[in-house]
Design an enzyme around this catalytic site. Structure first.
Site, PDB file in Angstrom:
ATOM      1  CB  CYS A 393     -42.685  -1.081  35.783  1.00  0.00           C
ATOM      2  SG  CYS A 393     -41.048  -1.041  34.882  1.00  0.00           S
ATOM      3  CG  MET A 396     -43.226   5.864  38.102  1.00  0.00           C
ATOM      4  SD  MET A 396     -41.797   6.006  37.230  1.00  0.00           S
ATOM      5  CE  MET A 396     -40.956   6.982  38.416  1.00  0.00           C
ATOM      6  CG  HIS A 524     -41.800  -4.641  38.358  1.00  0.00           C
ATOM      7  ND1 HIS A 524     -42.975  -4.737  37.576  1.00  0.00           N
ATOM      8  CD2 HIS A 524     -40.911  -4.511  37.491  1.00  0.00           C
ATOM      9  CE1 HIS A 524     -42.631  -4.356  36.371  1.00  0.00           C
ATOM     10  NE2 HIS A 524     -41.613  -4.285  36.260  1.00  0.00           N
ATOM     11  CD  GLU A 526     -44.968  -5.988  40.393  1.00  0.00           C
ATOM     12  OE1 GLU A 526     -44.715  -5.108  41.277  1.00  0.00           O
ATOM     13  OE2 GLU A 526     -44.963  -5.983  39.129  1.00  0.00           O
TER      14      GLU A 526
HETATM   15  N1  GLN Z   1     -41.770  -0.649  28.701  1.00  0.00           N
HETATM   16  C1  GLN Z   1     -41.235  -0.039  29.873  1.00  0.00           C
HETATM   17  C2  GLN Z   1     -39.431  -0.080  29.946  1.00  0.00           C
HETATM   18  O1  GLN Z   1     -38.993  -0.750  29.460  1.00  0.00           O
HETATM   19  C3  GLN Z   1     -41.664  -0.596  31.230  1.00  0.00           C
HETATM   20  C4  GLN Z   1     -41.205  -1.827  31.599  1.00  0.00           C
HETATM   21  C5  GLN Z   1     -42.165  -2.648  32.806  1.00  0.00           C
HETATM   22  O2  GLN Z   1     -43.367  -2.014  32.669  1.00  0.00           O
HETATM   23  N2  GLN Z   1     -41.689  -3.552  33.125  1.00  0.00           N
HETATM   24  O3  GLN Z   1     -38.809   0.818  30.605  1.00  0.00           O
END
Ligand code: GLN
Length: 552
Positions: A393, A396, A524, A526
């Site tokens: 997330c 990435m 995610h 996971e």
């Molecule tokens: N902060 C980022 C977003 O809102 C990533 C969110 C996360 O890592 N769950 O897109």
């Protein structure tokens, strides 16, 4: 309405919190399921947050996301991992959720002018939800864990609802109290008195436990079992020993040693006593606990670690578990080190250089500014030193920013989460999210839950999944800015996973010819890793990590 003959097991905590009620609940679910009874597990959280999505992970651990997108307590993750199946919205409730329904109904005059009160109206809402979970989820048995400890002011309504369930269905409801038996160092003897008091407290709610799961540093001996039995009016064979053990995955195997599964069926008057088939589980637990297996050293570069003087890894629970499952499958022992991104950000060169000693680096999900320049430096280090990297997330998004800054030479590339008027907003807010931010409607409004993802042929992702389409769970507001996709691709980055309409970039990777494993997912993975079905991307990442020579 409840299903005819549906069975309910309420799991309540005595003496103190944090003794593994969630794991006992999950284990009960697994044992009954292995005996051929479909189970659904229900978590009741007494706090007033409507869901777990608005809490800081250092406050309450990881926010687990269900397939539907509901943001829940991390216990729901354990439930899914033990049952190896998806749970639904009905399986989770908080006081906030319950009160919100009642108040919404009151505002639309559905109580017909009555005075709306905690008892009976709020309690009735709880009962309705417990029965809905039983009816909706195809289970034969519901195991309902009531968060907190007996005697807490805030879970009293839920405990009272459990009492009413017993009145409604006397033959179909039982109570399991998970209690703690201290062994004070000065005495060296296990004490039963706190548990006796906890049972008395439960009795004062009008509830008599059928089982006591006796958590302690040691196994409970026969003498104390008998004492607890006579003092607490619980049958001796229903006082179950649950000493500390190395892994939570051993707990069902351990509880089964005291025949918990058969005793539960007996108490529930479920006729068929089937042999528990825990072979697959045992095989996994044995592999996971094999201390002779060679290590694979992984660094997690994150920020939700420090609370006071303690390090809290609960914020990343599903990631740790996902690593364990894939490592067990590959016959390795994971050795995870927490690296605080804030230190790298402050310019701590030693911490950065030390990253070379790991076989793999993960940057997990996250929000906000803290530590992100540190994470980006760690990602650059992983890319340049060809250390397997897995970004989840935020991990990435930051991987793409790093690539834009250092390969595409867009020095000011950023995410608009941090820099609103970024010159090169490589990561930008999703269109539908703009309004939520300006209206401050933060709760439950991210892009949440399961969405399909198309995988490009010939990529690491496609080869790992061995499928063209997959469903993965999300939790984000920002995305890779479509305006930069072409430029990034021309510079060598491969978007190997996209939404089926190709608009959202779901997976970014570098070709194997350039880097052994550099891959990030907008979702995610996971959340869908399970002991008996490890996640293919975690497995692929670990394979690459194992292939990297271990360094001192
Ligand atoms: N902060 C980022 C977003 O809102 C990533 C969110 C996360 O890592 N769950 O897109």
């Amino acid at each position: 309405m409840a299903k005819e003959g549906h069975k309910y097991i309420f799991v309540l905590g005595g003496v103190m919190s944090g003794v593994g009620k969630g794991v006992v609940t999950s284990s009960i679910g697994l044992l009954l399921q292995q005996k051929g009874y479909p189970v659904n597990l229900v978590k009741v959280d007494p706090y007033l947050n409507v869901d777990a999505g608005t809490m800081n992970p250092t406050e309450h651990g990881e926010t687990f996301v269900l397939k539907s997108g509901l943001e829940t307590d991390q216990d729901m993750g354990n439930y899914e991992r033990f049952l190896d199946r998806d749970l639904t919205d009905e399986d989770y409730m908080t006081s906030g959720m319950v009160y919100q329904s009642v108040i919404t109904r009151e505002r639309s005059l559905e109580y017909g002018g009555k005075c709306v009160e905690a008892i009976p109206h709020v309690r009735d809402e709880i009962l309705k939800r417990i029965e809905a979970a039983a009816a909706e989820n195809g289970g034969r048995v519901s195991v309902i864990e009531i968060g907190g400890t007996i005697g807490d002011f805030q879970n009293a309504l839920f405990i009272d609802a459990a009492r009413v369930m017993k009145m409604r269905y006397p033959d179909d409801v039982i109570f399991v109290m998970v209690s703690y038996l201290p062994v004070p160092g000065t005495l060296g003897e296990m004490k039963t008195k706190p548990t006796q008091s906890a049972v008395r407290a439960l009795n004062s709610y009008g509830i008599q436990p059928d089982f006591i799961v006796a958590r302690s540093t040691h196994a409970v001996d026969e003498k104390r079992k008998e004492k607890l039995a006579i003092q607490c009016s619980v049958r001796t064979d229903r006082v179950i020993s649950a000493p500390d053990i190395k892994s939570i995955y051993e707990v069902p195997l351990n509880l089964e040693k005291d025949h918990l599964g058969d005793e539960l069926l007996d108490a529930l008057k479920l006729p068929e006593k089937r042999k528990t088939s825990l072979a697959a589980w045992r095989k996994f637990a044995t592999a996971a606990l094999n201390t002779k297996a060679p290590e694979v050293k992984i660094a997690i570069v994150g920020k939700y670690f420090d609370t006071g003087d303690f390090v809290l890894s609960d914020a990343y629970l599903s990631i740790i578990e996902a690593i364990k499952f894939s490592a067990a499958k590959l016959g390795r022992q994971p050795k995870i080190t927490w690296v605080n991104a804030k230190n790298i950000e402050k310019g701590d060169k030693k911490t950065l250089a030390e990253l070379a000693s790991y076989q793999g680096i993960i940057v997990p999900g996250g929000f906000g500014e803290t530590g992100i320049e540190g994470k980006i430096k760690a990602i650059q280090f992983a890319r340049e030193h060809k250390i397997p990297y897995f970004g989840l997330c935020y991990g990435m998004q930051l991987m793409v920013i790093e690539y834009a800054r250092n390969v595409l030479k867009l020095k000011n590339a950023h995410t608009t989460e941090i820099q609103k008027n970024s010159e090169d907003p490589v990561v930008d807010i999703m269109l539908e999210q703009k309004k939520h931010l300006s209206d401050k409607t933060y709760g439950g409004t991210m892009r949440l839950g399961s969405y399909p993802c198309y995988l490009k042929k010939g990529t690491i992702a496609r080869n790992a999944y061995k499928k063209e389409m997959v469903d993965e769970r999300h939790r984000h507001r920002y995305e890779i800015n479509p305006a930069y996709v072409k430029k990034l691709e021309d510079a060598g980055l491969v978007f190997s996973g996209t939404s089926p309409d190709s608009i959202l970039m779901e997976i970014a990777e570098l070709p194997k010819s350039v880097h052994p494993f550099m891959l990030g997912t907008q979702f995610h993975p996971e959340f869908q890793a399970r002991p008996l079905s490890p996640h293919p991307l975690f497995t692929e990442f670990l394979k690459a990590a194992i292939a990297r020579k271990r360094r001192k």
